[in-house]
Design a protein around this motif. Sequence first.
Motif, PDB file in Angstrom:
ATOM      1  N   LEU A   1       0.833  -1.209   0.000  1.00 53.82           N
ATOM      2  CA  LEU A   1       0.000   0.000   0.000  1.00 53.82           C
ATOM      3  C   LEU A   1       0.868   1.260   0.000  1.00 53.82           C
ATOM      4  O   LEU A   1       0.555   2.233  -0.700  1.00 53.82           O
ATOM      5  CB  LEU A   1      -0.937  -0.004   1.215  1.00 53.82           C
ATOM      6  N   ARG A   2       1.931   1.250   0.771  1.00 56.46           N
ATOM      7  CA  ARG A   2       2.828   2.415   0.795  1.00 56.46           C
ATOM      8  C   ARG A   2       3.422   2.684  -0.589  1.00 56.46           C
ATOM      9  O   ARG A   2       3.541   3.832  -1.019  1.00 56.46           O
ATOM     10  CB  ARG A   2       3.959   2.205   1.801  1.00 56.46           C
ATOM     11  N   ILE A   3       3.785   1.632  -1.275  1.00 60.30           N
ATOM     12  CA  ILE A   3       4.376   1.793  -2.609  1.00 60.30           C
ATOM     13  C   ILE A   3       3.326   2.284  -3.600  1.00 60.30           C
ATOM     14  O   ILE A   3       3.585   3.191  -4.411  1.00 60.30           O
ATOM     15  CB  ILE A   3       4.980   0.456  -3.082  1.00 60.30           C
TER      16      ILE A   3
ATOM     17  N   GLY B   1       7.788 -13.142 -14.131  1.00 62.67           N
ATOM     18  CA  GLY B   1       7.567 -12.117 -13.120  1.00 62.67           C
ATOM     19  C   GLY B   1       8.857 -11.402 -12.784  1.00 62.67           C
ATOM     20  O   GLY B   1       9.819 -11.416 -13.567  1.00 62.67           O
ATOM     21  N   TYR B   2       8.883 -10.794 -11.590  1.00 62.41           N
ATOM     22  CA  TYR B   2      10.037 -10.002 -11.188  1.00 62.41           C
ATOM     23  C   TYR B   2      10.357 -10.250  -9.715  1.00 62.41           C
ATOM     24  O   TYR B   2       9.456 -10.316  -8.878  1.00 62.41           O
ATOM     25  CB  TYR B   2       9.766  -8.505 -11.376  1.00 62.41           C
TER      26      TYR B   2
ATOM     27  N   GLU C   1      11.953  -1.418  -2.143  1.00 64.94           N
ATOM     28  CA  GLU C   1      10.712  -0.758  -2.548  1.00 64.94           C
ATOM     29  C   GLU C   1      10.908   0.145  -3.755  1.00 64.94           C
ATOM     30  O   GLU C   1       9.979   0.337  -4.554  1.00 64.94           O
ATOM     31  CB  GLU C   1      10.137   0.033  -1.372  1.00 64.94           C
ATOM     32  N   THR C   2      12.100   0.706  -3.917  1.00 58.01           N
ATOM     33  CA  THR C   2      12.373   1.557  -5.084  1.00 58.01           C
ATOM     34  C   THR C   2      12.285   0.745  -6.371  1.00 58.01           C
ATOM     35  O   THR C   2      11.664   1.176  -7.362  1.00 58.01           O
ATOM     36  CB  THR C   2      13.756   2.202  -4.962  1.00 58.01           C
ATOM     37  N   GLU C   3      12.879  -0.442  -6.375  1.00 57.45           N
ATOM     38  CA  GLU C   3      12.790  -1.320  -7.550  1.00 57.45           C
ATOM     39  C   GLU C   3      11.352  -1.773  -7.765  1.00 57.45           C
ATOM     40  O   GLU C   3      10.899  -1.881  -8.917  1.00 57.45           O
ATOM     41  CB  GLU C   3      13.697  -2.537  -7.363  1.00 57.45           C
ATOM     42  N   TYR C   4      10.651  -2.053  -6.687  1.00 61.01           N
ATOM     43  CA  TYR C   4       9.256  -2.491  -6.781  1.00 61.01           C
ATOM     44  C   TYR C   4       8.414  -1.411  -7.479  1.00 61.01           C
ATOM     45  O   TYR C   4       7.634  -1.705  -8.395  1.00 61.01           O
ATOM     46  CB  TYR C   4       8.723  -2.741  -5.366  1.00 61.01           C
TER      47      TYR C   4
ATOM     48  N   ILE D   1       9.065  -1.146 -11.277  1.00 59.74           N
ATOM     49  CA  ILE D   1       8.367  -2.178 -12.060  1.00 59.74           C
ATOM     50  C   ILE D   1       6.905  -1.818 -12.221  1.00 59.74           C
ATOM     51  O   ILE D   1       6.314  -1.952 -13.309  1.00 59.74           O
ATOM     52  CB  ILE D   1       8.510  -3.555 -11.395  1.00 59.74           C
ATOM     53  N   LEU D   2       6.277  -1.361 -11.142  1.00 63.25           N
ATOM     54  CA  LEU D   2       4.855  -0.996 -11.202  1.00 63.25           C
ATOM     55  C   LEU D   2       4.610   0.158 -12.167  1.00 63.25           C
ATOM     56  O   LEU D   2       3.574   0.200 -12.843  1.00 63.25           O
ATOM     57  CB  LEU D   2       4.355  -0.603  -9.808  1.00 63.25           C
ATOM     58  N   ALA D   3       5.530   1.074 -12.234  1.00 61.70           N
ATOM     59  CA  ALA D   3       5.330   2.271 -13.055  1.00 61.70           C
ATOM     60  C   ALA D   3       5.451   1.993 -14.545  1.00 61.70           C
ATOM     61  O   ALA D   3       4.910   2.734 -15.378  1.00 61.70           O
ATOM     62  CB  ALA D   3       6.337   3.350 -12.649  1.00 61.70           C
ATOM     63  N   ALA D   4       6.138   0.919 -14.904  1.00 61.45           N
ATOM     64  CA  ALA D   4       6.361   0.615 -16.318  1.00 61.45           C
ATOM     65  C   ALA D   4       5.265  -0.294 -16.862  1.00 61.45           C
ATOM     66  O   ALA D   4       4.584  -0.998 -16.120  1.00 61.45           O
ATOM     67  CB  ALA D   4       7.722  -0.051 -16.490  1.00 61.45           C
TER      68      ALA D   4
END
Length: 361
Positions: free
Chosen positions: A207-209, A305-306, A311-314, A317-320
């Motif tokens: 949720l934070r991400i 998957g990944y 959290e930065t890498e997470y 991935i979500l943004a792309a």
Amino acid sequence: MQESHRTNFTENKRIKVVFMIPSLVAGGAEKVFAYVSQNLSSDKFSTTLLVMGKSEQTTYSVDNVPVIYLGKSRVLHAIPSLFHFLSRNKPDIVLSSVGHLNMVSGFFALLFPSIRFVIRPTNIESKEVGGWLVKKCFSQVDAVICQSQDMADNFKKLYNTSTDKICIIGNPITNPDEINVVDSIEKNHNFITVGRLSKIKGHARILRILARLNKKFHYTIIGDGPERDNLRAQANELNLDSKITYISYTDEVNKYLVQNDLFLQGSFSEGFPNAVLESCTMGTPALAFDVPGGTKEIIEHDKNGYLVKNETEYLRILAADHNWKRSDVRNSVLSNFSSEIVIDKYEKLILSVVSSTTNEN
């Protein structure tokens, strides 16, 4: 009498196998034992599923195996009934799963030397549980089924278990439904998580991400548990309410999996994440943290998957947006965790344990 039961085993006799489980409520261990007990070869094995709990708690179909319910609310209360059952039925081998019941199996291994006992831990533990007595009981069992190499290493370290007693068997794919949707995933806007709402599952950090994600998305959370109210309050504070659908329970998980683009796993550790396996089986790739447990034995980075470190890498991935073929994701797990492969491993383990017992005599 028990010793003669042990030595009279022949290859022409079906092996009497008992699977013991605390209950058949919704859960990974419960699902695996319900499935495996019903799918062992009936030519080689005579199988019974022994449940400590009550029949009304049953979530999974168990029509194809004899089931005995002891009707107890706690494993401790079931011990006298278990002793009576084992004395009367004299199985060749007993397989148990979940913490306290595994401890009981180790204790019974001392009392019933003619019966072979196999335990199946379900989690990676941060410290030894139960002290010297539990360690002593675990030392008496004939084999330990671990679902991942990390779990095997963890169990060996905590309980000084010899390597030759440990067998690594992942969980079987129990939802082999064909994918009846468009094969390609070209966007990355619909996310889903399936699992118990507990702190170790890491929903809060997902949720934070998501609160930092600068694109349109929708997130479906399937599951219930002690963190339910806290997570909903957190989502409200992060202004995510309009972007989240909560589903406490459904028997149509596959339908939801194929409606989404990416499965989100936030766990801090895992035994063997059935939900990740099921998602990949339905062709939906998974995004997870590279943590101790079986996650990295399911997810092959950039193939189905990944796996990320932080959290930065997470978030990246979500943004792309990513292009996937559901059939490729599905085939990646079928090649390792099909029911045929996993059932064969269970059968070979049982035969090996019982045969080694016969050879000792």
